[in-house]
Design a protein around this motif. Structure first.
Motif, short mmCIF file in Angstrom:
data_model
loop_
_atom_site.label_atom_id
_atom_site.label_comp_id
_atom_site.label_asym_id
_atom_site.label_seq_id
_atom_site.Cartn_x
_atom_site.Cartn_y
_atom_site.Cartn_z
N ASP A 1 0.95 -1.16 -0.02
CA ASP A 1 0.08 -0.02 -0.22
C ASP A 1 0.83 1.21 0.07
OD1 ASP A 1 -2.36 1.70 0.37
OD2 ASP A 1 -1.68 1.97 2.52
N VAL A 2 1.77 1.24 0.94
CA VAL A 2 2.80 2.47 1.03
C VAL A 2 3.61 2.49 -0.37
CG1 VAL A 2 4.92 3.36 1.90
CG2 VAL A 2 3.03 2.39 3.58
N CYS A 3 3.77 1.63 -0.96
CA CYS A 3 4.74 1.61 -2.18
C CYS A 3 4.03 2.20 -3.40
CB CYS A 3 5.24 0.22 -2.82
SG CYS A 3 6.67 -0.25 -1.63
N LEU A 4 2.64 1.72 -3.40
CA LEU A 4 1.69 2.24 -4.43
C LEU A 4 1.43 3.82 -4.34
CD1 LEU A 4 -0.80 -0.68 -4.74
CD2 LEU A 4 0.79 0.00 -6.57
N ARG A 5 1.17 4.12 -3.01
CA ARG A 5 0.97 5.69 -2.72
C ARG A 5 2.30 6.40 -2.89
NH1 ARG A 5 -0.84 6.19 3.32
NH2 ARG A 5 -1.06 4.00 3.84
N ILE A 6 3.28 5.85 -2.87
CA ILE A 6 4.55 6.70 -3.24
C ILE A 6 4.78 6.86 -4.49
CG2 ILE A 6 7.08 6.48 -3.25
CD1 ILE A 6 6.85 5.13 -0.55
N VAL A 7 4.51 5.72 -5.46
CA VAL A 7 4.53 5.61 -7.01
C VAL A 7 3.32 6.76 -7.45
CG1 VAL A 7 4.30 4.60 -9.01
CG2 VAL A 7 5.58 3.44 -7.25
N MET A 8 2.13 6.80 -7.03
CA MET A 8 1.20 7.63 -7.34
C MET A 8 1.64 9.15 -7.00
SD MET A 8 -2.33 5.79 -6.13
CE MET A 8 -3.24 7.11 -6.37
N LEU A 9 2.14 9.44 -5.78
CA LEU A 9 2.56 10.75 -5.44
C LEU A 9 3.72 11.25 -6.52
CD1 LEU A 9 2.86 13.08 -3.22
CD2 LEU A 9 4.65 11.79 -2.43
N LEU A 10 4.67 10.38 -6.74
CA LEU A 10 5.67 10.81 -7.66
C LEU A 10 5.33 10.93 -9.03
CD1 LEU A 10 8.66 8.61 -6.22
CD2 LEU A 10 8.20 11.22 -5.65
N SER A 11 4.15 10.24 -9.57
CA SER A 11 3.72 10.44 -10.73
C SER A 11 3.02 11.53 -11.03
CB SER A 11 2.88 9.12 -11.14
OG SER A 11 1.74 9.08 -10.56
N ALA A 12 2.34 12.33 -9.68
CA ALA A 12 1.77 13.31 -9.85
C ALA A 12 2.72 14.93 -10.02
CB ALA A 12 0.56 13.46 -8.83
N ALA A 13 3.86 14.56 -9.53
CA ALA A 13 4.78 15.53 -9.38
C ALA A 13 5.44 15.91 -10.85
CB ALA A 13 5.91 15.24 -8.27
N PRO A 14 5.62 17.12 -10.87
CA PRO A 14 6.29 17.69 -12.30
C PRO A 14 7.47 16.58 -12.34
CG PRO A 14 5.97 19.36 -11.06
CD PRO A 14 5.65 18.27 -10.12
N GLU A 15 7.94 16.39 -13.74
CA GLU A 15 8.86 15.26 -14.23
C GLU A 15 10.13 15.57 -13.55
OE1 GLU A 15 9.17 13.44 -17.87
OE2 GLU A 15 7.07 14.21 -18.41
N SER A 16 10.86 16.92 -13.50
CA SER A 16 12.10 16.87 -13.22
C SER A 16 12.05 17.22 -11.70
CB SER A 16 12.71 18.33 -13.68
OG SER A 16 11.77 19.43 -13.31
N GLU A 17 10.97 17.33 -10.78
CA GLU A 17 10.95 17.62 -9.42
C GLU A 17 11.35 16.26 -8.61
OE1 GLU A 17 7.70 19.02 -6.24
OE2 GLU A 17 7.80 20.26 -8.25
N LEU A 18 12.37 16.80 -7.59
CA LEU A 18 12.88 15.75 -6.64
C LEU A 18 11.92 15.94 -5.46
CD1 LEU A 18 16.64 15.83 -7.47
CD2 LEU A 18 15.12 13.94 -7.80
#
Length: 149
Positions: free
Chosen positions: A8-25
């Motif tokens: 669940d945590v892994c899926l949430r992280i990938v969702m969060l990062l996929s919603a962020a701008p591409e170059s943003e860390l």
């Protein structure tokens, strides 16, 4: 079927990062706040996601984590298969490690088929398509999660 907390945590992280701008860390601490999960759990999840090639980590003072190209294309079914460490869904062994009904039981086979059907139903869902609100709002609020506190 129920996924475990780590998946669940892994899926949430990938969702969060996929919603962020591409170059943003994003920092691990910021991710932990956004997904409403303790920092140490998020750190472990990011290590696993990096091993799977779903995220890229940049070290250093200005470092952080971002989704990889593979992460943008990953499906929920594929990710859950990679994270599932259970050999069997049923824990039907005696303390000696032997199933007393091994010769006449089809439960393990039926449960394996059911688990695969669950994953197959998720094979067409690309994780990066799941965050629908790409506003500047934290994904935790978009997903209905509360920040820890």
């Amino acid at each position: 079927m129920r996924i475990n907390a780590f998946s669940d945590v892994c899926l949430r992280i990938v969702m969060l990062l996929s919603a962020a701008p591409e170059s943003e860390l994003e920092t691990t601490r910021h991710i932990a706040t956004q997904v409403g999960t303790p920092y140490n759990h998020v750190s472990k999840a990011i290590i696993k996601l990096r091993e799977l090639g779903l995220v890229e980590a940049v070290r250093g003072r200005a470092g952080g984590v971002r989704i990889s190209d593979a992460g943008r294309r990953a499906t929920v079914g594929w990710v859950l298969r990679q994270l599932d460490t259970r050999a069997d869904l049923a824990d039907c062994e005696t303390p000696d490690g032997v199933c007393p009904l091994i010769d006449g039981c089809g439960l393990r086979t039926a449960l394996r088929r059911a688990r695969e059907a669950f994953y197959a139903a998720l094979d067409d869902i690309v994780i990066s398509s799941l965050p629908r609100n790409r506003s500047n709002q934290p994904v935790s609020l978009t997903l209905g999660l509360r920040p820890p506190g």
